[in-house]
Design a protein around this motif. Structure first.
Motif, PDB file in Angstrom:
ATOM      1  N   PRO A 164       2.051 -15.352  -4.755  1.00  0.00           N
ATOM      2  CA  PRO A 164       2.702 -14.044  -4.609  1.00  0.00           C
ATOM      3  C   PRO A 164       4.172 -14.148  -4.211  1.00  0.00           C
ATOM      4  O   PRO A 164       4.604 -15.160  -3.654  1.00  0.00           O
ATOM      5  CB  PRO A 164       1.912 -13.381  -3.484  1.00  0.00           C
ATOM      6  N   PRO A 165       4.918 -13.081  -4.453  1.00  0.00           N
ATOM      7  CA  PRO A 165       6.354 -13.055  -4.127  1.00  0.00           C
ATOM      8  C   PRO A 165       6.597 -12.777  -2.643  1.00  0.00           C
ATOM      9  O   PRO A 165       6.847 -11.663  -2.230  1.00  0.00           O
ATOM     10  CB  PRO A 165       6.874 -11.898  -4.990  1.00  0.00           C
ATOM     11  N   PHE A 166       6.460 -13.812  -1.820  1.00  0.00           N
ATOM     12  CA  PHE A 166       6.683 -13.655  -0.386  1.00  0.00           C
ATOM     13  C   PHE A 166       8.163 -13.656  -0.060  1.00  0.00           C
ATOM     14  O   PHE A 166       8.987 -14.058  -0.865  1.00  0.00           O
ATOM     15  CB  PHE A 166       6.017 -14.800   0.391  1.00  0.00           C
ATOM     16  N   GLY A 167       8.460 -13.238   1.136  1.00  0.00           N
ATOM     17  CA  GLY A 167       9.821 -13.359   1.629  1.00  0.00           C
ATOM     18  C   GLY A 167      10.612 -12.072   1.640  1.00  0.00           C
ATOM     19  O   GLY A 167      11.610 -11.965   2.323  1.00  0.00           O
ATOM     20  N   THR A 168      10.173 -11.078   0.895  1.00  0.00           N
ATOM     21  CA  THR A 168      10.922  -9.834   0.895  1.00  0.00           C
ATOM     22  C   THR A 168      10.650  -9.054   2.178  1.00  0.00           C
ATOM     23  O   THR A 168       9.532  -9.000   2.640  1.00  0.00           O
ATOM     24  CB  THR A 168      10.596  -8.966  -0.338  1.00  0.00           C
ATOM     25  N   GLN A 169      11.679  -8.516   2.752  1.00  0.00           N
ATOM     26  CA  GLN A 169      11.549  -7.721   3.960  1.00  0.00           C
ATOM     27  C   GLN A 169      11.571  -6.230   3.637  1.00  0.00           C
ATOM     28  O   GLN A 169      11.597  -5.396   4.517  1.00  0.00           O
ATOM     29  CB  GLN A 169      12.689  -8.056   4.934  1.00  0.00           C
ATOM     30  N   ILE A 170      11.567  -5.912   2.351  1.00  0.00           N
ATOM     31  CA  ILE A 170      11.669  -4.523   1.913  1.00  0.00           C
ATOM     32  C   ILE A 170      10.289  -4.025   1.519  1.00  0.00           C
ATOM     33  O   ILE A 170       9.632  -4.601   0.652  1.00  0.00           O
ATOM     34  CB  ILE A 170      12.633  -4.397   0.716  1.00  0.00           C
ATOM     35  N   LYS A 171       9.839  -2.965   2.154  1.00  0.00           N
ATOM     36  CA  LYS A 171       8.556  -2.363   1.808  1.00  0.00           C
ATOM     37  C   LYS A 171       8.728  -1.467   0.586  1.00  0.00           C
ATOM     38  O   LYS A 171       9.769  -0.860   0.395  1.00  0.00           O
ATOM     39  CB  LYS A 171       8.021  -1.545   2.977  1.00  0.00           C
ATOM     40  N   ASP A 172       7.683  -1.413  -0.231  1.00  0.00           N
ATOM     41  CA  ASP A 172       7.698  -0.499  -1.372  1.00  0.00           C
ATOM     42  C   ASP A 172       7.319   0.877  -0.849  1.00  0.00           C
ATOM     43  O   ASP A 172       6.241   1.059  -0.278  1.00  0.00           O
ATOM     44  CB  ASP A 172       6.709  -0.957  -2.441  1.00  0.00           C
ATOM     45  N   THR A 173       8.199   1.848  -1.009  1.00  0.00           N
ATOM     46  CA  THR A 173       7.972   3.197  -0.492  1.00  0.00           C
ATOM     47  C   THR A 173       7.762   4.226  -1.602  1.00  0.00           C
ATOM     48  O   THR A 173       7.618   5.412  -1.311  1.00  0.00           O
ATOM     49  CB  THR A 173       9.164   3.646   0.379  1.00  0.00           C
ATOM     50  N   ARG A 174       7.725   3.769  -2.848  1.00  0.00           N
ATOM     51  CA  ARG A 174       7.542   4.697  -3.972  1.00  0.00           C
ATOM     52  C   ARG A 174       6.118   5.257  -3.946  1.00  0.00           C
ATOM     53  O   ARG A 174       5.148   4.513  -4.009  1.00  0.00           O
ATOM     54  CB  ARG A 174       7.815   3.991  -5.290  1.00  0.00           C
ATOM     55  N   LYS A 175       6.006   6.555  -3.836  1.00  0.00           N
ATOM     56  CA  LYS A 175       4.705   7.217  -3.703  1.00  0.00           C
ATOM     57  C   LYS A 175       3.801   6.937  -4.900  1.00  0.00           C
ATOM     58  O   LYS A 175       2.596   6.735  -4.741  1.00  0.00           O
ATOM     59  CB  LYS A 175       4.877   8.729  -3.498  1.00  0.00           C
TER      60      LYS A 175
END
Length: 104
Positions: free
Chosen positions: A11-22
């Motif tokens: 998986p694409p680990f390391g991103t600190q950005i949460k997906d907030t798209r409803k």
């Protein structure tokens, strides 16, 4: 979906950005608030993309039947991710879907 015998993934680990798209959160159990191990209709404010990635991979695996085993997944997980998920909602999804985690 449920038609794949074996998935090998990282998986694409390391991103600190949460997906907030409803619309994205609505498509995943882990995009919803979990109560007693079950997703509710209430969407979260955001979710880590790696958790959504793992849920999607699980959904691709072949279901087990009385006459055949289900699909299997070999996955690279960060040690911290595993420790976090043991007490969180993803840990419940992992237990329900009979995934064996091996750490050495």
């Amino acid at each position: 979906m449920t038609s794949i015998d074996v998935i090998t993934t990282n998986p694409p680990f390391g991103t600190q950005i949460k997906d907030t798209r409803k619309e994205v959160l609505a498509a995943y159990d882990l995009g919803h608030k979990i109560v007693d191990g079950e997703p509710t209709s209430e969407l979260l404010d955001g979710q880590d993309p790696d958790k959504l990635f793992v849920e999607r991979d699980i959904s691709y695996l072949k279901d087990a039947t009385d006459s055949s085993d289900g699909g299997r997944m070999v996955i690279v997980l960060e040690k911290d991710w595993i420790l976090i998920t043991r007490s969180g909602s993803t840990g419940r999804v992992v237990m329900v879907t009979d995934i064996l985690l091996v750490i050495h």
